[in-house]
Design an enzyme around this catalytic site. Structure first.
Site, PDB file in Angstrom:
ATOM      1  CG  HIS A 251      -8.135  -2.800   7.257  1.00 51.60           C
ATOM      2  ND1 HIS A 251      -8.880  -3.485   7.153  1.00 51.60           N
ATOM      3  CD2 HIS A 251      -8.942  -2.839   9.555  1.00 51.60           C
ATOM      4  CE1 HIS A 251      -8.907  -4.489   8.246  1.00 51.60           C
ATOM      5  NE2 HIS A 251      -9.040  -3.526   9.301  1.00 51.60           N
TER       6      HIS A 251
ATOM      7  CD  GLU B 229     -11.286  -8.474  13.220  1.00 55.80           C
ATOM      8  OE1 GLU B 229     -12.270  -8.345  13.102  1.00 55.80           O
ATOM      9  OE2 GLU B 229     -10.011  -7.909  13.643  1.00 55.80           O
ATOM     10  CD  GLU B 230      -7.266  -6.605  11.741  1.00 53.04           C
ATOM     11  OE1 GLU B 230      -8.621  -6.777  10.673  1.00 53.04           O
ATOM     12  OE2 GLU B 230      -7.788  -5.909  12.046  1.00 53.04           O
TER      13      GLU B 230
ATOM     14  CG  ASP C 122      -4.931  -9.470  15.046  1.00 55.38           C
ATOM     15  OD1 ASP C 122      -6.051  -9.154  16.226  1.00 55.38           O
ATOM     16  OD2 ASP C 122      -5.380  -9.555  13.508  1.00 55.38           O
TER      17      ASP C 122
END
Length: 392
Positions: A365, A140-141, A82
């Site tokens: 990020h 996962e995020e 993702d």
């Protein structure tokens, strides 16, 4: 053990393809729980390799199983797929084509590396002992995370060991980072609403100012780690949200606050949660106000199995340069790979992916996040050599 099996040529031939896969995925990112096209792409690639049993454990994840011709253990590899809700600001020729969505954590690279490993290993079924599972995980995020769903779907039932790799933009390319025991932190959050009594700013005596109360609570909470947690333990508590007020001459009725808690020890995790409740209760009561508090357990700490970590370290030393291994300290990031490790012993490993020119290195990020693509070949090699050492 298949130390004599030479796969250098196969790895060299697959590297250009994993770069193409990674760039395609980078251009076409999808958010957590929305990885439909990504999962379809991965599924089609896996089917094309042959010798793999390919299924869809959840709507946006993929599992491929390679059953060896010889008896043996079951080894699993995991890659997450993702992306993040971030507007990309790189100048890459394959930058995201999707507004507001970006692979800003390296998951495109993880997916490409594992696809490459599956392609190579699928041709070696005759020497594989037992079974190898290739887990392409969604979400996962975003909590509660795809790993938990995949565990519930049975993807690690019968697995003896599991390996996960993560590209790290701030570690030198060519280094492989390992850490036995706790590697990432428990990553929890809390939400707090303070309920006071609104009124006019000229008559504070007739109001209960939740901003004043919230300010005091912020100070108190930031003292918990220093005053209530053993100095030998590592923990972080941060108030990161504070919303209140709509006009300069009005005392609002409510304040909304929130924050993050990172710990390694379950005991410390529980102590901090209890202390937040206790301290908030005392401060609010002193002002005659009320509150609503929720403490939200996030991803648990990734705790690497000591034996599996040692086995992988030995594999690295056999197949890479002598100075490749980098022993690192646990870090405060969160990772839902921990959900797999609650069921199966395994290890989560960092692959250095920094550029020699430090001006290109941005943290995960970040809108300008990028990885040195030379790192993808290193991750591919580690997947393949680990499989052939442990399962052939």
């Amino acid at each position: 053990m298949s130390s004599t099996l030479n796969v250098a040529k196969e790895i060299e031939q697959v590297v250009p393809q994993i770069l193409q896969w990674r760039r395609y995925l980078h251009e076409n990112p999808e958010l957590s729980y929305e990885e439909y096209a990504t999962a379809d792409f991965v599924y089609k690639q896996l089917i094309s390799f042959g010798n793999l049993i390919v299924t869809r454990p959840t709507k946006t994840s993929v599992l491929a199983v390679l059953k060896g011709h010889l008896p043996g253990d079951c080894l699993a590899f995991r890659a997450d797929m993702d992306a993040l809700p971030i507007q990309e600001e790189t100048d890459l020729p394959f930058a995201s084509k999707v507004a507001g969505v970006m692979h800003a954590c390296g998951h495109d690279g993880h997916t490409a590396m594992l696809l490459g490993a599956a392609k190579i290993l699928s041709t070696l079924q005759h020497v594989i002992k037992g079974e190898i599972r290739f887990i392409f995980q969604h979400a996962e995020e975003l909590f509660p995370g795809g790993a938990k769903e995949m565990v519930a779907a049975g993807v690690v039932d019968g697995v003896d060991r599991i390996i996960g790799l993560h590209l790290f933009s701030m570690l030198p390319t060519g280094k492989i980072a390992i850490c036995a025991g706790p590697f990432t932190a428990n990553s929890d959050t809390f939400d707090l609403e303070i309920i006071g009594k609104g009124g006019h700013s000229s008559q504070p005596q007739d109001s209960i100012n939740p901003i004043l109360i919230g300010s005091q609570i912020t100070n108190v909470l930031h003292q918990i780690v220093a005053q209530k947690v053993d100095a030998k333990e590592r923990a972080v508590l941060a108030v990161t949200e504070f919303y209140a007020g709509s006009a300069k001459n009005i005392i609002p009725e409510r304040v909304a606050m929130g924050g993050s808690v990172r710990t390694f020890s379950q005991q410390v995790r529980e102590v901090i949660a209890q202390q937040i409740e206790q301290q908030v209760k005392h401060v609010v009561a002193a002002h005659g106000a009320d509150y609503k508090l929720s403490y939200n357990d996030g991803y648990s700490s990734v705790v690497n199995d000591v034996q599996t970590t040692a086995l992988v370290e030995e594999i690295i030393r056999q197949h890479f340069e002598p100075d490749t291994v980098l022993h690192i300290e646990p870090f405060m990031g969160g990772e839902d790979f921990s959900a797999f490790l609650t069921k199966v012993p395994g290890v989560f490993i960092g692959i250095g992916a920094a550029f020699d020119d430090e001006t290109f290195n941005y943290p995960h990020h970040h809108p300008k996040f990028a990885v040195n693509e030379d790192a993808l070949a290193i991750g591919l090699q580690l997947f393949v050599h680990t499989a052939l050492t442990l399962n052939s």
